[in-house]
Design an enzyme around this catalytic site. Structure first.
Site, PDB file in Angstrom:
ATOM      1  N   LYS A 276      -6.791  -1.064 -10.258  1.00 27.68           N
ATOM      2  CA  LYS A 276      -7.480  -1.780  -9.171  1.00 27.68           C
ATOM      3  C   LYS A 276      -8.752  -1.035  -8.778  1.00 27.68           C
ATOM      4  O   LYS A 276      -8.705   0.164  -8.463  1.00 27.68           O
ATOM      5  CB  LYS A 276      -6.555  -1.888  -7.955  1.00 27.68           C
ATOM      6  CG  LYS A 276      -7.214  -2.484  -6.732  1.00 27.68           C
ATOM      7  CD  LYS A 276      -6.192  -2.729  -5.636  1.00 27.68           C
ATOM      8  CE  LYS A 276      -6.834  -3.191  -4.357  1.00 27.68           C
ATOM      9  NZ  LYS A 276      -7.534  -2.119  -3.632  1.00 27.68           N
TER      10      LYS A 276
ATOM     11  N   HIS B 258     -12.721  -2.656  -3.137  1.00 30.55           N
ATOM     12  CA  HIS B 258     -11.929  -2.069  -2.055  1.00 30.55           C
ATOM     13  C   HIS B 258     -12.352  -2.681  -0.711  1.00 30.55           C
ATOM     14  O   HIS B 258     -12.548  -1.967   0.271  1.00 30.55           O
ATOM     15  CB  HIS B 258     -12.131  -0.544  -2.057  1.00 30.55           C
ATOM     16  CG  HIS B 258     -10.984   0.238  -1.493  1.00 30.55           C
ATOM     17  ND1 HIS B 258     -10.322   1.206  -2.188  1.00 30.55           N
ATOM     18  CD2 HIS B 258     -10.384   0.200  -0.277  1.00 30.55           C
ATOM     19  CE1 HIS B 258      -9.375   1.742  -1.432  1.00 30.55           C
ATOM     20  NE2 HIS B 258      -9.389   1.146  -0.268  1.00 30.55           N
TER      21      HIS B 258
ATOM     22  N   THR C 147      -4.992   2.547  -7.742  1.00 29.60           N
ATOM     23  CA  THR C 147      -6.351   2.390  -7.196  1.00 29.60           C
ATOM     24  C   THR C 147      -7.253   3.440  -7.824  1.00 29.60           C
ATOM     25  O   THR C 147      -6.960   4.634  -7.756  1.00 29.60           O
ATOM     26  CB  THR C 147      -6.324   2.514  -5.663  1.00 29.60           C
ATOM     27  OG1 THR C 147      -5.534   1.438  -5.151  1.00 29.60           O
ATOM     28  CG2 THR C 147      -7.729   2.418  -5.073  1.00 29.60           C
TER      29      THR C 147
ATOM     30  N   SER D 242       0.823  -1.206   0.000  1.00 31.12           N
ATOM     31  CA  SER D 242       0.000   0.000   0.000  1.00 31.12           C
ATOM     32  C   SER D 242       0.862   1.264   0.000  1.00 31.12           C
ATOM     33  O   SER D 242       1.910   1.312   0.644  1.00 31.12           O
ATOM     34  CB  SER D 242      -0.868  -0.006   1.257  1.00 31.12           C
ATOM     35  OG  SER D 242      -1.488   1.244   1.446  1.00 31.12           O
TER      36      SER D 242
ATOM     37  N   TYR E 177      -1.738   5.562  -4.777  1.00 38.91           N
ATOM     38  CA  TYR E 177      -2.778   6.582  -4.777  1.00 38.91           C
ATOM     39  C   TYR E 177      -2.191   7.781  -5.503  1.00 38.91           C
ATOM     40  O   TYR E 177      -1.044   8.163  -5.241  1.00 38.91           O
ATOM     41  CB  TYR E 177      -3.166   6.985  -3.348  1.00 38.91           C
ATOM     42  CG  TYR E 177      -4.108   6.002  -2.699  1.00 38.91           C
ATOM     43  CD1 TYR E 177      -5.352   5.737  -3.263  1.00 38.91           C
ATOM     44  CD2 TYR E 177      -3.758   5.346  -1.532  1.00 38.91           C
ATOM     45  CE1 TYR E 177      -6.222   4.831  -2.680  1.00 38.91           C
ATOM     46  CE2 TYR E 177      -4.633   4.436  -0.935  1.00 38.91           C
ATOM     47  CZ  TYR E 177      -5.861   4.182  -1.521  1.00 38.91           C
ATOM     48  OH  TYR E 177      -6.725   3.286  -0.956  1.00 38.91           O
TER      49      TYR E 177
END
Ligand code: LAC
Length: 417
Positions: free
Chosen positions: A298, A322, A189, A133, A163
């Protein structure tokens, strides 16, 4: 002989000549993933377990992600000689032990002190992919190095979940660092222009525990400390980079001072302030221009979006809601797989996460067209139970369940016929 394997004085003892007579004690392996989940629920502080567990709003999709799998029945074939089964797979050109991979989950050091380092080592020992992440509590460089420190033949493959920040320089920097340190793919994402509404986090005033940091942004954190010398807290926390770390005193101060009913999760505020809610398909082209790495999207749930992703030449489509944490009442991921596979065919790889707790779930996802599945919460359950060993046990448990499901279904490999 039974002793706690992390006790330092006993580690010395384990190194002496008696070491082959003593076995390093481990917690007992649990029987199924539900028991690992229960352990986390019973042992972590409420704000942490709520953060990991919550889905958005009424958590309809959270329940649906799991409930959808049993609606698909497996109709077994008999007399197929299942004495040997092959579950190895190639994902983005790399062979992994089986199509069970590790999804990005934020803030892993809340589950275990070794956090992402433990997960990275377990990924290597299991010979699979770990997606890290952006919001990790270990920096991306240290995480991949931990995985690479595991000796061959074990080998992990590391992807970086991205992100996109409003500040393009930060996004560019993350991509660059992922590339330099050996990650193989950028997993963008695309379902989070804002954070979904997780009511337990709002109730708990959720914010990162003060001993942890968002480690990928440490340099900004340091800058914020320098700035702090010259500004009062409120001024400091209003600048973009200073709010990158949720645990700095200024950010917590902001979080408290700006708390209003419905706006009191530090992580939700973090997204509102910093994460780009203006992404379009042009962003995908921008990312592709800015990296040599493979690019995966994603958070796709619709066949038409999947088709568009193929047109933009992505390397992978990751079907995800998510972990049911964004828009409540979207369908379970498994429900969208067949229709997405129909439009994507073999033009790029397809991955799926959401609600997997059994080998039979994985079997169904592969049968319906996924190249691999990714586990989010189950990895956190294993991590909370016993760090690296706990993650490995969770992965191995699902692998054993997958093999058993295959044998009982009369299936010797993962080819879809
Ligand atoms: C979450 C984000 C950080 O779901 O991925 O909490």
């Amino acid at each position: 002989m039974y002793f706690f394997y992390k006790a330092p004085h006993l580690a010395l003892f384990a190194n002496n000549k008696m070491s082959d007579k003593v076995s390093i004690s481990r917690k007992p392996k649990l029987i199924n993933l539900h028991e690992y989940e229960e352990y986390l629920q019973n042992n972590l502080p409420k704000p942490v377990r709520d953060y990991y567990h919550s889905g958005a709003n009424d958590m309809i999709t959270l329940r649906e992600n799991r409930a959808a799998f049993p609606r698909y029945a497996i109709i077994p074939r008999i007399l197929r000689d299942v004495s040997t089964v092959n579950i190895r797979r190639k994902i983005l050109g790399n062979e992994i032990s089986c199509p069970i991979c590790i999804a990005p989950t934020a803030l892993q050091k809340m589950a275990h002190p070794e956090g992402e380092l433990a997960t990275a080592r377990a990924a290597a020992r299991f010979n699979t992919v770990m997606a890290l992440s952006s919001l990790s509590t270990t920096c991306l460089e240290d995480t991949i190095n931990a995985g690479k420190s595991i000796p061959a033949p074990d080998q992990g493959f590391y992807w970086f979940q991205l992100y996109a920040y409003k500040n393009e320089e930060i996004t560019r920097d993350l991509i660059q660092r992922a590339e330099t340190s050996g990650y193989q793919a950028i997993v963008l994402t695309v379902d989070t222009p804002m954070l979904g509404r997780r009511e337990p986090d709002l109730r708990n005033y959720f914010s990162l525990p003060s001993h942890l940091i968002l480690a990928n942004f440490q340099k900004y954190y340091q800058k914020s400390l320098e700035n702090k010398k010259n500004h009062d807290e409120e001024t400091v926390c209003k600048t973009d980079t200073n709010t990158l770390t949720m645990n700095t005193r200024p950010t917590i101060a902001t979080h408290k001072t700006t708390a209003t009913p419905g706006n009191n999760s530090a992580i939700a505020n973090y997204f509102t302030l910093l994460i780009d809610d203006g992404l379009t398909w042009a962003t995908i082209d921008w990312i592709k221009r800015n990296t040599k790495l493979k690019v995966i999207l994603k958070g796709i749930l619709r066949p038409d979006d999947a088709a568009r992703a193929v047109e933009h030449a992505v390397d992978g489509i990751w079907i995800s809601n998510h972990g049911a944490r964004q828009l409540d009442t979207v369908p379970a991921t498994i429900e969208m797989l067949s229709s997405i596979k129909k439009v994507v065919r073999d033009k790029c790889e397809i991955y799926l996460d959401g609600g997997i707790t059994r080998g039979t779930d994985i079997f169904k996802a592969i049968a319906l067209g996924a190249n691999a599945v990714f586990l989010g919460r189950p990895v956190l359950w294993g991590l909370a139970y016993e760090g690296e060993e706990g993650v490995l046990d969770v992965l191995n448990l699902l692998k054993e369940e997958l093999v058993l499901a295959m044998k009982l279904a009369g299936c010797v490999d993962l080819k879809v016929r």
